[in-house]
Each structure stands twice: as C-alpha cells, then as structure tokens.
Design a protein around this motif. Structure first.
Motif, mmCIF file in Angstrom:
data_model
loop_
_atom_site.group_PDB
_atom_site.id
_atom_site.type_symbol
_atom_site.label_atom_id
_atom_site.label_comp_id
_atom_site.label_asym_id
_atom_site.label_seq_id
_atom_site.Cartn_x
_atom_site.Cartn_y
_atom_site.Cartn_z
ATOM 1 N N ALA A 4 3.388 8.449 11.255
ATOM 2 C CA ALA A 4 3.098 7.315 10.394
ATOM 3 C C ALA A 4 4.311 6.414 10.213
ATOM 4 O O ALA A 4 4.270 5.458 9.467
ATOM 5 C CB ALA A 4 2.599 7.792 9.023
ATOM 6 N N ARG A 5 5.429 6.726 10.916
ATOM 7 C CA ARG A 5 6.612 5.892 10.808
ATOM 8 C C ARG A 5 6.567 4.779 11.859
ATOM 9 O O ARG A 5 6.065 4.939 12.951
ATOM 10 C CB ARG A 5 7.882 6.735 11.006
ATOM 11 C CG ARG A 5 8.152 7.698 9.854
ATOM 12 C CD ARG A 5 9.434 8.475 10.100
ATOM 13 N NE ARG A 5 9.661 9.450 9.056
ATOM 14 C CZ ARG A 5 10.268 9.192 7.906
ATOM 15 N NH1 ARG A 5 10.688 7.967 7.665
ATOM 16 N NH2 ARG A 5 10.454 10.127 6.999
ATOM 17 N N PRO A 13 3.477 1.730 4.948
ATOM 18 C CA PRO A 13 3.018 1.882 3.569
ATOM 19 C C PRO A 13 1.637 2.520 3.497
ATOM 20 O O PRO A 13 0.749 2.199 4.286
ATOM 21 C CB PRO A 13 2.999 0.444 3.041
ATOM 22 C CG PRO A 13 2.913 -0.411 4.252
ATOM 23 C CD PRO A 13 3.653 0.320 5.323
ATOM 24 N N LEU A 14 1.483 3.410 2.558
ATOM 25 C CA LEU A 14 0.202 4.067 2.346
ATOM 26 C C LEU A 14 -0.627 3.193 1.407
ATOM 27 O O LEU A 14 -0.120 2.653 0.435
ATOM 28 C CB LEU A 14 0.441 5.443 1.726
ATOM 29 C CG LEU A 14 -0.701 6.462 1.813
ATOM 30 C CD1 LEU A 14 -1.019 6.779 3.261
ATOM 31 C CD2 LEU A 14 -0.317 7.734 1.065
ATOM 32 N N SER A 15 -1.883 3.039 1.725
ATOM 33 C CA SER A 15 -2.789 2.249 0.899
ATOM 34 C C SER A 15 -4.163 2.882 0.933
ATOM 35 O O SER A 15 -4.466 3.703 1.814
ATOM 36 C CB SER A 15 -2.882 0.803 1.403
ATOM 37 O OG SER A 15 -3.517 0.764 2.668
ATOM 38 N N LEU A 51 -2.070 11.308 -1.194
ATOM 39 C CA LEU A 51 -3.337 10.590 -1.046
ATOM 40 C C LEU A 51 -3.989 10.322 -2.395
ATOM 41 O O LEU A 51 -4.699 9.324 -2.562
ATOM 42 C CB LEU A 51 -4.292 11.394 -0.159
ATOM 43 C CG LEU A 51 -3.790 11.764 1.242
ATOM 44 C CD1 LEU A 51 -4.845 12.580 1.975
ATOM 45 C CD2 LEU A 51 -3.414 10.524 2.039
ATOM 46 N N TYR A 52 -3.733 11.209 -3.346
ATOM 47 C CA TYR A 52 -4.388 11.080 -4.644
ATOM 48 C C TYR A 52 -3.839 9.930 -5.480
ATOM 49 O O TYR A 52 -4.385 9.622 -6.544
ATOM 50 C CB TYR A 52 -4.287 12.399 -5.412
ATOM 51 C CG TYR A 52 -5.146 13.484 -4.802
ATOM 52 C CD1 TYR A 52 -6.530 13.485 -4.977
ATOM 53 C CD2 TYR A 52 -4.578 14.494 -4.024
ATOM 54 C CE1 TYR A 52 -7.317 14.474 -4.402
ATOM 55 C CE2 TYR A 52 -5.364 15.484 -3.447
ATOM 56 C CZ TYR A 52 -6.731 15.464 -3.641
ATOM 57 O OH TYR A 52 -7.519 16.442 -3.066
ATOM 58 N N ASN A 53 -2.792 9.288 -5.007
ATOM 59 C CA ASN A 53 -2.344 8.055 -5.656
ATOM 60 C C ASN A 53 -3.266 6.886 -5.320
ATOM 61 O O ASN A 53 -3.194 5.827 -5.968
ATOM 62 C CB ASN A 53 -0.919 7.707 -5.214
ATOM 63 C CG ASN A 53 0.104 8.704 -5.700
ATOM 64 O OD1 ASN A 53 0.027 9.204 -6.816
ATOM 65 N ND2 ASN A 53 1.075 9.025 -4.850
ATOM 66 N N HIS A 54 -4.117 7.075 -4.297
ATOM 67 C CA HIS A 54 -4.980 5.988 -3.838
ATOM 68 C C HIS A 54 -6.459 6.351 -3.853
ATOM 69 O O HIS A 54 -7.307 5.463 -3.935
ATOM 70 C CB HIS A 54 -4.565 5.584 -2.423
ATOM 71 C CG HIS A 54 -3.133 5.179 -2.308
ATOM 72 N ND1 HIS A 54 -2.697 3.906 -2.609
ATOM 73 C CD2 HIS A 54 -2.035 5.887 -1.952
ATOM 74 C CE1 HIS A 54 -1.385 3.840 -2.426
ATOM 75 N NE2 HIS A 54 -0.953 5.033 -2.028
ATOM 76 N N VAL A 55 -6.785 7.622 -3.720
ATOM 77 C CA VAL A 55 -8.170 8.085 -3.828
ATOM 78 C C VAL A 55 -8.193 9.200 -4.874
ATOM 79 O O VAL A 55 -7.376 10.112 -4.842
ATOM 80 C CB VAL A 55 -8.722 8.592 -2.478
ATOM 81 C CG1 VAL A 55 -8.892 7.439 -1.506
ATOM 82 C CG2 VAL A 55 -7.841 9.663 -1.864
#
Length: 230
Positions: A4-5, A13-15, A51-55
C-alpha cells in the motif's frame, strides 16, 4: 515495503472509499466468504484495527460494498418511456451482477442502505409512477422485476457452464445417460435449442424480461381502462 506504499515511500492514505473498493475487488476474485477485516487489512498493507476508523463494523463494510454495486447500475432516466428505461436498468443490473456474483444475495438484505442504493430504488419507483403506474402496481412491478433480475443472476451464476460451447458439452454428457426415448422433452430441448449453433443461455434473460414488461403494460392498461401504459 508495504504493497500500500507509493514509490516515494509514503503510505497511500486510507479512506472509506479505498477500503470499500478493495473489499469489492477481493470479493470479486475470491468470493464473499473469503472476506475478513484481517485479510482486507493485509491487502491494504495496514492493521485490521485501522479499518475501523473508516468502517464501523463488518456489517457497515457490506453496506458500503453493496452501495458501490448499486452505483454501477444504470439509473432509469427522468422522463420518456418507462418500458425502455426499465429494460435498460434490468439489463444493466444483470451485467453488474455478473461482475459481482457475490452480491446477488445481499442486494436487498441491508438494513442501513447507502445513498447510491436509496437513489437507485427511488429512481426505479419514480420511473414507474411517472409512467402511469398506480402505487399498487408500482409495488407489484418493483417486486416482480427485482425477483426476476436477482433470480436469473443467481441461476446464471450457478450454471455448470459459461459459454454456448460448454453448454453443448454439458447437454451432450447428460443426454448420453438417457435410454432411448427416455425424458423426451429434455432431449427435445437439448437437441432443438441448446445444441443449436450460437446458443447462449444469457439470451433467455431479455426474452423473459420482455414478457414481464408486456404483462406489466397490459396490467396497467387494464387497471386504468385505457392505453396509457405502452
């Protein structure tokens, strides 16, 4: 370096959108049963807890994935011929479900549908209502069309063949087990239809869809007492 880099060494960035699209891609490749937050985190190069910051949950993830699927289906146009619009929408929905077969059983299961899902349903209902359907007939048409679309998509995804050539091979193998004169109508269907050059099971979808649309138009004319629905 994580997958993912980026080339510059910084993590992409994670979204929420990135997570959902990665989940859809994984389900497309390996099936919905293979999807877990841990595996999804691995695919994105992050810890699952990130992931739980977004879902909010696995259910929220599925809500978002189904919303993406609905966003890919052509919406009925705001005006014009209701029949042509419903036909285009049904054909588009089948095409999308062939890309995402894992979604077939989840399309109507979400209790927290996303904006694309709600927009799709509202557009379908609006097209029928503007086309002259009563509220009751709109409800009947909506249920009938979706049952047909999802049912056909499920059946198509379950078939033991994907092409006309493969269908012919399966038909040959099955019919070879029949004794002479046994199961005459199955034999007739195989020899006179399935084994004919150019056979494609998918062609049955549009034929059945047109029969349904014909029936809905007739029901609308009968209900209104005139020829308003065509």
């Amino acid at each position: 370096m994580s997958r993912a880099r980026r080339d510059d060494g910084h993590r992409a960035p994670l979204s929420r959108d990135r997570i959902l699209r990665a989940a859809v891609a994984r389900a497309d490749q390996e099936g919905i049963s293979s999807l877990s937050m841990r595996k999804l985190g691995d695919a994105l190069g992050v810890e699952a807890m990130s992931l739980y910051n977004h879902v909010g949950s696995k259910s929220d993830l599925l809500d978002g994935m189904i919303d993406i699927v609905f966003s890919e289906i052509d919406l009925p146009s705001g005006g014009g011929d209701w029949r042509a619009a419903m036909r285009r929408r049904a054909i588009s929905a089948r095409r999308v479900l062939r890309r995402h077969p894992w979604a077939i059983g989840l399309m109507e299961s979400r209790t927290s549908p996303g904006p694309a899902t709600l927009r799709h349903h509202d557009a379908v209902l609006g097209c029928l209502r503007r086309g002259g359907f009563s509220i009751e007939l709109t409800a009947h048409a909506y249920a009938l069309l979706d049952s047909y679309i999802y049912g056909f998509a499920l059946q198509e995804a379950s078939l033991p063949f994907g092409t006309g050539e493969e269908a012919a091979q399966v038909a040959h193998e099955i019919s070879a087990e029949f004794a002479s004169g046994q199961y005459p109508y199955l034999t007739e269907l195989a020899t006179e239809h399935v084994l004919r050059p150019g056979y494609d099971y998918g062609d049955e979808f549009v034929i059945g869809l047109d029969l349904i649309l014909d029936g809905l138009a007739a029901a609308g004319r009968q209900g209104s007492g005139d020829a308003a629905l065509t």
